[in-house]
Design a protein around this motif. Sequence first.
Motif, PDB file in Angstrom:
ATOM      1  N   THR A 287      44.761  62.281 139.160  1.00 38.40           N
ATOM      2  CA  THR A 287      44.268  62.563 140.511  1.00 38.40           C
ATOM      3  C   THR A 287      45.119  63.617 141.217  1.00 38.40           C
ATOM      4  O   THR A 287      44.664  64.242 142.172  1.00 38.40           O
ATOM      5  CB  THR A 287      44.224  61.281 141.346  1.00 38.40           C
ATOM      6  OG1 THR A 287      45.543  60.720 141.415  1.00 38.40           O
ATOM      7  CG2 THR A 287      43.287  60.261 140.727  1.00 38.40           C
ATOM      8  N   ASP A 292      39.556  65.797 142.906  1.00 38.55           N
ATOM      9  CA  ASP A 292      38.168  65.354 143.025  1.00 38.55           C
ATOM     10  C   ASP A 292      37.798  64.287 142.005  1.00 38.55           C
ATOM     11  O   ASP A 292      36.731  63.671 142.096  1.00 38.55           O
ATOM     12  CB  ASP A 292      37.222  66.552 142.866  1.00 38.55           C
ATOM     13  CG  ASP A 292      37.309  67.494 144.055  1.00 38.55           C
ATOM     14  OD1 ASP A 292      37.770  67.052 145.115  1.00 38.55           O
ATOM     15  OD2 ASP A 292      36.916  68.669 143.917  1.00 38.55           O
ATOM     16  N   SER A 295      37.597  59.660 142.628  1.00 38.76           N
ATOM     17  CA  SER A 295      36.475  58.742 142.805  1.00 38.76           C
ATOM     18  C   SER A 295      35.858  58.306 141.481  1.00 38.76           C
ATOM     19  O   SER A 295      35.074  57.352 141.457  1.00 38.76           O
ATOM     20  CB  SER A 295      35.397  59.400 143.676  1.00 38.76           C
ATOM     21  OG  SER A 295      34.915  60.585 143.048  1.00 38.76           O
ATOM     22  N   ILE A 308      32.351  67.939 139.940  1.00 39.58           N
ATOM     23  CA  ILE A 308      33.534  68.185 140.757  1.00 39.58           C
ATOM     24  C   ILE A 308      33.749  69.689 140.833  1.00 39.58           C
ATOM     25  O   ILE A 308      33.249  70.448 140.000  1.00 39.58           O
ATOM     26  CB  ILE A 308      34.794  67.504 140.186  1.00 39.58           C
ATOM     27  CG1 ILE A 308      35.167  68.131 138.830  1.00 39.58           C
ATOM     28  CG2 ILE A 308      34.607  66.011 140.072  1.00 39.58           C
ATOM     29  CD1 ILE A 308      36.522  67.682 138.320  1.00 39.58           C
ATOM     30  N   ARG A 316      36.683  79.556 141.808  1.00 43.01           N
ATOM     31  CA  ARG A 316      36.120  78.202 141.929  1.00 43.01           C
ATOM     32  C   ARG A 316      35.120  77.962 140.809  1.00 43.01           C
ATOM     33  O   ARG A 316      34.224  78.768 140.563  1.00 43.01           O
ATOM     34  CB  ARG A 316      35.452  78.030 143.284  1.00 43.01           C
ATOM     35  CG  ARG A 316      34.739  76.706 143.483  1.00 43.01           C
ATOM     36  CD  ARG A 316      34.464  76.436 144.935  1.00 43.01           C
ATOM     37  NE  ARG A 316      35.719  76.204 145.678  1.00 43.01           N
ATOM     38  CZ  ARG A 316      35.754  75.764 146.926  1.00 43.01           C
ATOM     39  NH1 ARG A 316      34.642  75.521 147.582  1.00 43.01           N
ATOM     40  NH2 ARG A 316      36.909  75.571 147.545  1.00 43.01           N
TER      41      ARG A 316
END
Length: 707
Positions: A287, A292, A295, A308, A316
């Motif tokens: 994490t 992301d 979860s 994600i 990105r």
Amino acid sequence: MSWQYTTQIVPYIGVLLLAMVVSATLVVYTVVWRTDALDDSSVRAFVGLNAGCAIWSGAYTLQLLSVDLLTKRFWLGLAFVGSILVVVSLFAFAVAYSDNERWLTRRTLLAVTFVPVVGFVLHATQYRNLYEQPLETTVVDGLVVLERTLGPAAVVTVLFMYGLVVVAAGFLLKTVYDSQRVYRVQSIAVLIAILVPFVPNIVWALGLGPMGNLDLTPVAFTVSGVVFAVAIYRHHLLDIAPVARTAVVEDMHDGFLVIDETNRIRDANAAVRSMRGTDSIIGRDVTAVFPDIASLVGDDASTEQTEIVVDGEGGRRLFDVQVQRLSTADEIRLLLLRDVTKQHAVEQRYQSFIENASDLITMVDERGIIRYQSPSSATVLGFESAELEGQSAFELVHPDDRAALLEQFRSGLDAEVAVDRAEYRLRTADGEWRDVETIGSNLLEDPFVEGIVLNTRDITDRKQREREIRRSNDQLEQFADVVSHDLRNPLNVAQGYLELASDDVDSAYHDDIEHAHDRMAAIIEDVLRLAREGQPIDDTEAVDLTRAVDRAWMNVDTGEATRSVASERPIDADEERLVRLLENLFRNSVEHGSTSQSDPDDATAAAERGIDPVHVRVGTTPEGFFVEDDGPGIPVDKRERVLEYGVTTSSSGTGFGLAIVDGIAEGHGWTLRITESADGGARFEFDTEGTAETPPPNQDTTAVDEA
């Protein structure tokens, strides 16, 4: 050659033979049934290892069973060869299996083989008794066995081979330690299969073996073979190994992560490391590396795919993440990260195409209810997409068109992928009616669509132009009828008076006047044809080209001209207008092909000058049909102009013949191309399939000449 059998040795011999059979079976199985795996160096080493076990067990069995010294010495030497093959193959297998295949170079294999081979040579030659003292036989418990005293070379050789076994065991132990659970059981099985024979061999080397120091190492190969067999059957030894991680995992484009119960990263491939731009992510909290993902790895996380966003050096990126549990007890989980950035870019691009298209893109269910409507409905019909979704697509259809469209829609539901076309009228938000054309595709069975996709285009302007053209054509035909009628009456009167005058007055101008009257009559007839032949043709049928050629040829004064027909298939056309097209082409060939330009009206003079009558060829092509002759042809710079009204090089022609041909072709929707025949004459090619590609002029056809 004599053999010995005692009650003490028979069970031992049986176990040796069993070890040989098991090892040989593993070799045969791998070589014959698993040839696809032989490209892997670890599998090849596995074959060498078991082949060495089989040779060692079999040769040692025959050495024990033999009695005389020479025979025992021979089988002992062969067993020595088997032991060298076992140790070297074991080393190669361990190195390759532990993902260190890069170390298996020729130099490495030569180094690990050198000492055992030298030892074997010293053993075989008994050079200065460096390897062992001269062999002798002795009797122990009624069994004739070899009495051996090892020399310094033997000690070096044995210690070196033990060293190779220890190194191989080290590689395997590291593999067991580093392996995830999916590899660990397999790795432990391999380690056991290799170390079991190591213990009895040490017992033999220390001279502590039973019955005159019998070597129990080959007996242990039975255990090794059984363990290998279980590893192959239960744990896919030849299918997946830790070495496969480099070939399958490390080089894969998708990300590969293994995390433990504390969410610590225990393994990651190059694709994941490149996302973070560093190799130091092993042992870190997943994490912290990928926020992301938090979860997805919690206690209540599911194993469904989730997307994600990862910000890296390359910008990105968007990833689909799938979590799979590898071990319930240890909470070991596998995370697969698939880069879907390009896929999403493509999806957004096509979504942009649909949303900005001028056509209406509609998706309806099997009842005709609109489930999706593109935003173009606002500009085409004046309705927002949300206003139309959930309504029946047929509510906007003109009442006069609705019944036929409904029937066509229902019939399309029965087809697997029905692609149909329909023209009808749609109501706009202002209450006006627009002419549209729709192409429908039945994609109800497509899991990504589950509906019928309708592509609708506004054709109101086109329909208006068609109506205007139709009115113009009707007016033109009416005008041509009136003109031809009004011109024929005075022409008939003039022709009548000319006949009366020819009986009373002898004049040299009578023939010229009669010729002028004939020209006027031909022009009137051609003008009327021009007005009619260029109109669109709605009804066509399959017309036999040979029959159409025969009819047209009979209607033309062809004189001495000949024809040939090569018809391989019918032509989809209006037969009467096709016959008229052929008539004009035949007339053009006869008028311009059999005479010279200096004397076009005198066919007899042309014959006297040795000009052969023209030959006309008609045939089909993959795209349509052609008509050609062997006359003088049409110059390249005049080929487009000859299709214009009134253009002719003959004093007897009206100049409308080829214009009529062009009008009939246009009425059918055909493409006309003028080129040169193989004999240098004129060639008219008609593309009836909507493409301009045609075969070369000298296409080979089978023809029958007719007068």
